[in-house]
Design an enzyme around this catalytic site. Structure first.
Site, mmCIF file in Angstrom:
data_model
loop_
_atom_site.group_PDB
_atom_site.id
_atom_site.type_symbol
_atom_site.label_atom_id
_atom_site.label_comp_id
_atom_site.label_asym_id
_atom_site.label_seq_id
_atom_site.Cartn_x
_atom_site.Cartn_y
_atom_site.Cartn_z
ATOM 1 N N LYS A 98 85.515 47.726 38.098
ATOM 2 C CA LYS A 98 85.368 49.337 37.973
ATOM 3 C C LYS A 98 85.884 50.011 39.019
ATOM 4 O O LYS A 98 85.903 51.369 39.166
ATOM 5 C CB LYS A 98 83.866 49.556 38.000
ATOM 6 C CG LYS A 98 82.835 48.876 36.886
ATOM 7 C CD LYS A 98 81.646 49.462 37.029
ATOM 8 C CE LYS A 98 80.812 48.498 36.036
ATOM 9 N NZ LYS A 98 81.147 48.538 34.559
ATOM 10 N N GLY A 99 87.141 49.621 39.667
ATOM 11 C CA GLY A 99 87.918 49.970 40.510
ATOM 12 C C GLY A 99 87.313 50.268 41.969
ATOM 13 O O GLY A 99 87.881 50.959 42.625
ATOM 14 N N GLY A 101 86.784 47.655 44.293
ATOM 15 C CA GLY A 101 87.674 47.179 45.344
ATOM 16 C C GLY A 101 88.838 47.691 45.561
ATOM 17 O O GLY A 101 89.328 47.848 46.731
ATOM 18 N N ASN A 128 89.629 31.393 44.068
ATOM 19 C CA ASN A 128 89.370 32.516 43.667
ATOM 20 C C ASN A 128 90.660 33.287 42.696
ATOM 21 O O ASN A 128 91.357 34.349 43.242
ATOM 22 C CB ASN A 128 89.049 33.498 44.777
ATOM 23 C CG ASN A 128 88.443 34.842 44.305
ATOM 24 O OD1 ASN A 128 88.348 35.132 43.282
ATOM 25 N ND2 ASN A 128 87.927 35.545 45.488
ATOM 26 N N TYR A 135 94.595 41.011 44.265
ATOM 27 C CA TYR A 135 95.356 41.202 45.335
ATOM 28 C C TYR A 135 96.824 41.370 45.234
ATOM 29 O O TYR A 135 97.577 42.271 45.612
ATOM 30 C CB TYR A 135 95.110 40.200 46.435
ATOM 31 C CG TYR A 135 93.611 40.112 47.028
ATOM 32 C CD1 TYR A 135 93.071 41.214 47.327
ATOM 33 C CD2 TYR A 135 92.977 39.113 47.106
ATOM 34 C CE1 TYR A 135 91.739 41.234 47.795
ATOM 35 C CE2 TYR A 135 91.672 38.906 47.737
ATOM 36 C CZ TYR A 135 91.119 40.084 48.070
ATOM 37 O OH TYR A 135 89.711 39.990 48.410
#
Length: 162
Positions: A98-99, A101, A128, A135
């Site tokens: 949902k943005g 992070g 992960n 990232y």
């Protein structure tokens, strides 16, 4: 895209119990729930005492904490600049994608710019894949040739001069 009703801010003393919950959820996600030794009292001293050892950004929706980023400052002799070490980044499962992070990272980047930092570093678990993709999408370089090294409390004691 960041969800509209999200607020990202510096943590405050009143957030300790929610931060504790997020730490435990992060440890569970990492597969090491048994390793959490912190207490609310210790966090209060370490995060909000006279000389904070670390800092926390929190993400909240409708006044409920749904994620956090913990960080502290380091120094690079190669760059001759301060840097940020992102220790933990965690979003509750139901609030991912949902943005949030991205919003936490953007705020951390603003802090890095204000402090004149040369970089932000962190680790990500090799398994992960979702985190790694996130990232990479935000521009992080995943450095494969470096390995995390750690001396735990026992090793520190064994290696200290007496």
């Amino acid at each position: 895209m960041i969800q509209k009703n999200i607020a990202i801010r510096d943590a405050e003393n009143r957030d300790i119990s929610s931060i504790m919950e997020l730490i435990c959820l992060k440890a569970e996600f990492d597969g090491c729930a048994e390793s959490v030794q912190t207490t609310p009292e210790k966090l209060k001293d370490d995060l909000f005492g006279q000389k904070p050892l670390a800092f926390v950004l929190v993400a909240e929706i409708d006044r409920n904490l749904v994620g956090f980023a913990t960080y502290h400052f380091t120094y690079s002799t190669f760059l001759a600049k301060p840097c940020i070490w992102l220790d933990d980044l965690y979003i509750k499962t139901e609030y991912r994608s949902k943005g949030i992070g991205e919003g936490l990272i953007q705020n951390l980047c603003k802090i890095a710019q204000l402090k004149g930092c040369g970089r932000i570093d962190w680790t990500v678990a090799a398994q992960n894949e979702r985190g790694i993709k996130f990232y990479q999408r935000i521009g992080a370089k995943i450095i494969q040739k470096a390995r995390l090294c750690r001396l735990d409390i026992e090793a520190i004691s064994q290696n200290s001069y007496q």
